[in-house]
Scaffold this motif. Structure first.
Motif, mmCIF file in Angstrom:
data_model
loop_
_atom_site.group_PDB
_atom_site.id
_atom_site.type_symbol
_atom_site.label_atom_id
_atom_site.label_comp_id
_atom_site.label_asym_id
_atom_site.label_seq_id
_atom_site.Cartn_x
_atom_site.Cartn_y
_atom_site.Cartn_z
ATOM 1 N N HIS A 57 32.948 -11.585 -18.992
ATOM 2 C CA HIS A 57 33.041 -12.657 -17.993
ATOM 3 C C HIS A 57 32.016 -12.439 -16.875
ATOM 4 C CE1 HIS A 57 35.607 -15.514 -15.468
ATOM 5 N NE2 HIS A 57 34.777 -15.004 -14.582
ATOM 6 N N GLU A 58 31.990 -11.229 -16.335
ATOM 7 C CA GLU A 58 31.076 -10.940 -15.228
ATOM 8 C C GLU A 58 29.610 -10.977 -15.680
ATOM 9 O OE1 GLU A 58 32.510 -11.198 -12.598
ATOM 10 O OE2 GLU A 58 34.568 -10.720 -13.177
ATOM 11 N N LEU A 59 29.355 -10.617 -16.924
ATOM 12 C CA LEU A 59 27.976 -10.650 -17.423
ATOM 13 C C LEU A 59 27.489 -12.076 -17.634
ATOM 14 C CD1 LEU A 59 27.948 -7.631 -19.911
ATOM 15 C CD2 LEU A 59 26.886 -7.772 -17.637
ATOM 16 N N VAL A 60 28.397 -13.017 -17.880
ATOM 17 C CA VAL A 60 27.995 -14.430 -17.911
ATOM 18 C C VAL A 60 27.530 -14.849 -16.521
ATOM 19 C CG1 VAL A 60 28.760 -16.807 -18.248
ATOM 20 C CG2 VAL A 60 29.474 -15.037 -19.871
ATOM 21 N N HIS A 61 28.248 -14.403 -15.491
ATOM 22 C CA HIS A 61 27.805 -14.679 -14.118
ATOM 23 C C HIS A 61 26.439 -14.025 -13.857
ATOM 24 C CE1 HIS A 61 31.447 -16.642 -13.042
ATOM 25 N NE2 HIS A 61 32.214 -15.565 -13.059
ATOM 26 N N PHE A 83 31.680 -9.923 -9.494
ATOM 27 C CA PHE A 83 30.223 -9.872 -9.602
ATOM 28 C C PHE A 83 29.598 -10.126 -8.243
ATOM 29 C CE2 PHE A 83 26.307 -12.464 -9.948
ATOM 30 C CZ PHE A 83 25.462 -11.462 -10.398
ATOM 31 N N HIS A 84 28.644 -9.290 -7.883
ATOM 32 C CA HIS A 84 27.874 -9.456 -6.662
ATOM 33 C C HIS A 84 26.403 -9.566 -7.078
ATOM 34 C CE1 HIS A 84 26.008 -8.727 -2.807
ATOM 35 N NE2 HIS A 84 27.186 -8.696 -2.206
ATOM 36 N N PRO A 85 25.714 -10.633 -6.714
ATOM 37 C CA PRO A 85 24.342 -10.847 -7.185
ATOM 38 C C PRO A 85 23.361 -9.743 -6.812
ATOM 39 C CG PRO A 85 24.938 -12.436 -5.472
ATOM 40 C CD PRO A 85 26.195 -11.742 -5.876
ATOM 41 N N GLU A 86 23.652 -8.980 -5.782
ATOM 42 C CA GLU A 86 22.748 -7.900 -5.393
ATOM 43 C C GLU A 86 23.229 -6.528 -5.863
ATOM 44 O OE1 GLU A 86 22.408 -8.142 -1.183
ATOM 45 O OE2 GLU A 86 21.351 -10.067 -1.206
ATOM 46 N N VAL A 105 28.298 -5.436 -11.083
ATOM 47 C CA VAL A 105 29.658 -5.722 -11.541
ATOM 48 C C VAL A 105 30.618 -4.637 -11.071
ATOM 49 C CG1 VAL A 105 31.134 -5.906 -13.585
ATOM 50 C CG2 VAL A 105 28.882 -7.016 -13.566
ATOM 51 N N LEU A 106 31.763 -5.079 -10.560
ATOM 52 C CA LEU A 106 32.856 -4.176 -10.211
ATOM 53 C C LEU A 106 33.998 -4.405 -11.183
ATOM 54 C CD1 LEU A 106 34.398 -2.236 -8.242
ATOM 55 C CD2 LEU A 106 35.174 -4.295 -7.067
ATOM 56 N N LEU A 107 34.512 -3.334 -11.767
ATOM 57 C CA LEU A 107 35.693 -3.389 -12.625
ATOM 58 C C LEU A 107 36.846 -2.753 -11.866
ATOM 59 C CD1 LEU A 107 33.931 -2.230 -15.904
ATOM 60 C CD2 LEU A 107 34.620 -4.571 -15.321
ATOM 61 N N CYS A 108 37.936 -3.482 -11.739
ATOM 62 C CA CYS A 108 39.067 -3.009 -10.940
ATOM 63 C C CYS A 108 39.936 -2.068 -11.770
ATOM 64 C CB CYS A 108 39.885 -4.190 -10.431
ATOM 65 S SG CYS A 108 38.971 -5.234 -9.273
ATOM 66 N N GLN A 109 39.741 -0.783 -11.555
ATOM 67 C CA GLN A 109 40.379 0.225 -12.395
ATOM 68 C C GLN A 109 41.893 0.159 -12.370
ATOM 69 O OE1 GLN A 109 38.384 3.269 -10.179
ATOM 70 N NE2 GLN A 109 40.289 4.116 -9.381
ATOM 71 N N LEU A 162 36.417 -13.557 -8.647
ATOM 72 C CA LEU A 162 36.955 -12.191 -8.707
ATOM 73 C C LEU A 162 36.053 -11.357 -7.829
ATOM 74 C CD1 LEU A 162 37.464 -11.984 -12.576
ATOM 75 C CD2 LEU A 162 39.199 -12.443 -10.870
ATOM 76 N N ASP A 163 36.008 -11.697 -6.567
ATOM 77 C CA ASP A 163 35.001 -11.140 -5.667
ATOM 78 C C ASP A 163 35.115 -9.643 -5.479
ATOM 79 O OD1 ASP A 163 34.021 -13.675 -5.173
ATOM 80 O OD2 ASP A 163 35.465 -14.013 -3.572
ATOM 81 N N ILE A 164 33.975 -8.994 -5.265
ATOM 82 C CA ILE A 164 33.958 -7.594 -4.899
ATOM 83 C C ILE A 164 34.404 -7.486 -3.446
ATOM 84 C CG2 ILE A 164 32.491 -5.579 -4.563
ATOM 85 C CD1 ILE A 164 30.683 -6.660 -6.728
#
Length: 244
Positions: free
Chosen positions: A144-148, A119-122, A125-129, A11-13
């Motif tokens: 989900h993104e916090l597991v990443h 999720f971007h490691p640097e 987290v982006l949530l798609c509004q 679910l890339d940014i």
């Protein structure tokens, strides 16, 4: 925002230049009150004939919707950060790994793909509004993104290594709650419910890995997911067991 890390979550940014966000109206008052009502009625009844006015109206309409979506998304996010047991627990576990995650690392924005978040490691987290359905959907997406986020902090994941990517996707789909019983019924109905928790996790992980630019095909994604399945599905860290 820089170019997304390929395959980081499935679910890339998106890169900033790929996000089609309407420009802000020159005069915000133009989308309020009587003038907004007049233009809306003219648009709905086909009385806007000037192409420029029509284009500006549609731009303003999308801008207003994005602003409303953004406000709602942040309200849902703040609710999850304060009241979701899963989200709060994950934030605590990430903090134990000496990585601080705050609301500044969890942002809402417009996404032009059918994805709930990324999720971007640097960057975080982006949530798609424009893809979030309700606060429960946002809770699952954020979990989900916090597991990443946790996997990145603990294991230093190489997101371009398909096995690494597949493992984190399996864990994220399994542990976030997005494959719990009621979610499967909501999405697919009782007719497809028989697939169960494991099939849901495999399906979602395969779709995410297939979207990784390093992956050549869906068949390769399925193969990689199956190769790492046993060890990654049974790794429930930082939880004691899978939440269903």
């Amino acid at each position: 925002m820089t170019q997304s890390t390929p395959g980081a979550t499935g679910l890339d940014i998106p890169a900033a230049e790929t996000i089609a966000v309407p420009s802000e109206p020159k005069d915000l008052n133009s989308i309020k009150g009587f003038e907004w009502w007049r233009r809306t009625m003219s648009y709905k009844t086909g009385f806007i004939s000037d192409p420029q006015e029509l284009k500006q109206y549609e731009n303003d309409l999308q801008y207003k919707k994005n602003q409303d979506d953004c406000k709602q998304c942040y309200e849902y996010r703040d609710w999850a950060l304060n009241y979701s047991p899963t989200v709060i627990f994950m934030l605590q576990q990430i903090k134990k790994l000496n990585v601080a995650v705050s609301d500044k690392n969890i942002i809402c924005d417009f996404c032009n793909d059918w994805k709930g978040g990324g999720f971007h490691p640097e960057l975080g987290v982006l949530l798609c509004q424009n893809r979030i359905i309700d606060k429960w959907h946002l809770e699952d997406t954020l979990a989900h993104e916090l597991v990443h986020y946790y996997d990145e902090a603990k294991f230093k994941v190489d997101w371009l290594n398909l096995k690494h990517h597949a493992c984190s996707e399996i864990r994220a789909s399994s542990l976030s709650g997005e494959c719990r019983v009621m979610n499967q019924i909501k999405r697919a109905g009782l007719a497809r419910f028989g697939r169960g928790h494991q099939d849901c996790v495999k399906r979602r992980a395969t779709l995410s890995v297939a979207a990784n630019p390093v992956c050549k095909s869906k068949e390769e994604a399925e193969k990689v997911v199956n190769e790492v399945w046993d060890s990654c599905f049974n790794d429930t860290r930082p939880f004691e067991q899978i939440y269903r």
